[in-house]
Design a protein around this motif. Sequence first.
Motif, PDB file in Angstrom:
ATOM      1  N   PHE A   1      25.819  15.560  -0.930  1.00  0.00           N
ATOM      2  CA  PHE A   1      25.156  16.712  -0.626  1.00  0.00           C
ATOM      3  C   PHE A   1      25.310  17.418   0.491  1.00  0.00           C
ATOM      4  O   PHE A   1      25.427  18.687   0.398  1.00  0.00           O
ATOM      5  CB  PHE A   1      23.631  15.741  -0.556  1.00  0.00           C
ATOM      6  CG  PHE A   1      22.282  16.899  -0.244  1.00  0.00           C
ATOM      7  CD1 PHE A   1      22.376  18.465  -0.571  1.00  0.00           C
ATOM      8  CD2 PHE A   1      21.463  16.223   0.700  1.00  0.00           C
ATOM      9  CE1 PHE A   1      21.271  19.305  -0.263  1.00  0.00           C
ATOM     10  CE2 PHE A   1      20.638  17.599   0.688  1.00  0.00           C
ATOM     11  CZ  PHE A   1      20.208  18.399   0.384  1.00  0.00           C
TER      12      PHE A   1
ATOM     13  N   GLU B   1      19.756  19.928  -3.377  1.00  0.00           N
ATOM     14  CA  GLU B   1      20.511  18.984  -4.565  1.00  0.00           C
ATOM     15  C   GLU B   1      20.211  17.354  -3.785  1.00  0.00           C
ATOM     16  O   GLU B   1      20.471  16.347  -4.206  1.00  0.00           O
ATOM     17  CB  GLU B   1      22.194  18.617  -4.468  1.00  0.00           C
ATOM     18  CG  GLU B   1      23.087  19.351  -4.560  1.00  0.00           C
ATOM     19  CD  GLU B   1      23.253  20.770  -4.309  1.00  0.00           C
ATOM     20  OE1 GLU B   1      22.308  21.183  -3.179  1.00  0.00           O
ATOM     21  OE2 GLU B   1      23.956  21.705  -4.823  1.00  0.00           O
ATOM     22  N   GLN B   2      18.818  18.088  -3.772  1.00  0.00           N
ATOM     23  CA  GLN B   2      18.380  16.950  -2.748  1.00  0.00           C
ATOM     24  C   GLN B   2      17.777  16.165  -3.166  1.00  0.00           C
ATOM     25  O   GLN B   2      17.231  15.876  -4.833  1.00  0.00           O
ATOM     26  CB  GLN B   2      17.252  17.502  -1.297  1.00  0.00           C
ATOM     27  CG  GLN B   2      15.644  16.081  -1.305  1.00  0.00           C
ATOM     28  CD  GLN B   2      16.522  15.114  -0.685  1.00  0.00           C
ATOM     29  OE1 GLN B   2      16.637  14.270  -1.268  1.00  0.00           O
ATOM     30  NE2 GLN B   2      16.563  15.842   0.559  1.00  0.00           N
ATOM     31  N   LYS B   3      18.518  14.461  -3.238  1.00  0.00           N
ATOM     32  CA  LYS B   3      18.213  12.994  -4.002  1.00  0.00           C
ATOM     33  C   LYS B   3      16.216  13.130  -4.419  1.00  0.00           C
ATOM     34  O   LYS B   3      15.828  12.783  -5.626  1.00  0.00           O
ATOM     35  CB  LYS B   3      18.458  11.866  -3.557  1.00  0.00           C
ATOM     36  CG  LYS B   3      18.323  10.525  -4.159  1.00  0.00           C
ATOM     37  CD  LYS B   3      18.968   9.555  -3.506  1.00  0.00           C
ATOM     38  CE  LYS B   3      18.842   8.581  -4.687  1.00  0.00           C
ATOM     39  NZ  LYS B   3      17.280   8.020  -4.536  1.00  0.00           N
TER      40      LYS B   3
ATOM     41  N   GLU C   1      15.723  14.333  -7.983  1.00  0.00           N
ATOM     42  CA  GLU C   1      16.053  13.649  -8.753  1.00  0.00           C
ATOM     43  C   GLU C   1      15.147  12.475  -9.147  1.00  0.00           C
ATOM     44  O   GLU C   1      14.214  12.545 -10.083  1.00  0.00           O
ATOM     45  CB  GLU C   1      17.330  13.001  -8.441  1.00  0.00           C
ATOM     46  CG  GLU C   1      18.615  14.112  -8.769  1.00  0.00           C
ATOM     47  CD  GLU C   1      18.459  14.739 -10.322  1.00  0.00           C
ATOM     48  OE1 GLU C   1      18.350  14.105 -11.555  1.00  0.00           O
ATOM     49  OE2 GLU C   1      18.269  16.346  -9.648  1.00  0.00           O
ATOM     50  N   ASP C   2      14.591  11.977  -8.039  1.00  0.00           N
ATOM     51  CA  ASP C   2      13.401  10.600  -8.102  1.00  0.00           C
ATOM     52  C   ASP C   2      12.119  11.327  -8.259  1.00  0.00           C
ATOM     53  O   ASP C   2      12.038  10.344  -9.591  1.00  0.00           O
ATOM     54  CB  ASP C   2      13.375  10.413  -6.644  1.00  0.00           C
ATOM     55  CG  ASP C   2      14.608   9.859  -5.768  1.00  0.00           C
ATOM     56  OD1 ASP C   2      15.870   9.324  -6.835  1.00  0.00           O
ATOM     57  OD2 ASP C   2      14.352   9.057  -4.855  1.00  0.00           O
TER      58      ASP C   2
ATOM     59  N   ASP D   1      15.023  -0.275  -9.514  1.00  0.00           N
ATOM     60  CA  ASP D   1      15.382   1.411  -8.205  1.00  0.00           C
ATOM     61  C   ASP D   1      14.397   1.283  -7.432  1.00  0.00           C
ATOM     62  O   ASP D   1      13.773   2.027  -7.652  1.00  0.00           O
ATOM     63  CB  ASP D   1      16.342   2.004  -8.829  1.00  0.00           C
ATOM     64  CG  ASP D   1      16.377   3.646  -8.084  1.00  0.00           C
ATOM     65  OD1 ASP D   1      16.503   3.483  -6.519  1.00  0.00           O
ATOM     66  OD2 ASP D   1      16.586   4.811  -8.425  1.00  0.00           O
TER      67      ASP D   1
END
Length: 283
Positions: free
Chosen positions: A11, A149-151, A154-155, A246
């Motif tokens: 990232f 693009e910070q995870k 997506e989470d 996860d």
Amino acid sequence: MKILIYGSTGFVGKYVVNKLIGKADVFLAVRDETKAKNQFNGKVKTSSILYDLVAPILEIKPDIVINLIGILRESHDNTFEKVHYEIPKKLIDSSLRVGVSKFIQMSALGANLNSKSRYQKTKAMAEEYLKKSGLDYVIFRPSIILGKEQKLFEDFKKYSKIAPFFLAPCDAKVQPVNVYDVADCFEKAVNTQLKNQIFELCGPKVINYKELFEFALKYIGIKRPVIPVPKKTFLLMLPIFSIMPDPIMTLDQYYMLEEDNVCSGSYPGVKDLLGNLRDPFSF
């Protein structure tokens, strides 16, 4: 000037590389050279680390090494000790062998040898090794870094498929920093005489996690209520999280949550390096 970057395709790495392209000879130590070249349109040179982590340093003999390698959670043999301490130690030792002039290390806000969090403890171990190595260094300790693009985004996309609402710790604070500011700080460390300093990288706003989660949901266009709860609620929920493939949170991440993720003021920061701060929510 030759710059060798580890962790370049992650990232933050992508922003740092793009900032430095055209301003130096940029080399990337990567597992997949073809993928890396395509990602940066052939504007960088690559060296494989698939079989030998330190070979790129020994072959290229760079002027500056940047280490961005890091993990948020452990998996298989990728432990915090291995990724955050053993790997930097090897890179630092090899940099000494070839006369690297500066080593720039991505650490983390809250890095502390006495932390209950092994993430934070191993980050601090690498800092200490670097400071005692004899190499000139710059160490960056960022709060949560925000960018496309910070995870986190997506989470939230993933969990929103099953969650009618989200819980947020109401008694914990964070001070997000814009990824473009972080990349600019790395460029400043490369192109100036900065050395033997630690910088805490935070944005201009201290917020709670409810505000952060609400921003994330709005950014990805998903409507879900965010319910504030004491952070100890998450400690009680860890047994449930642990059986998930996860996990939403691990015990180590809970330990990090116990302390606010904000700049201490004991070290210089983004404003000292750049003169101003971007809005962390504008990218």
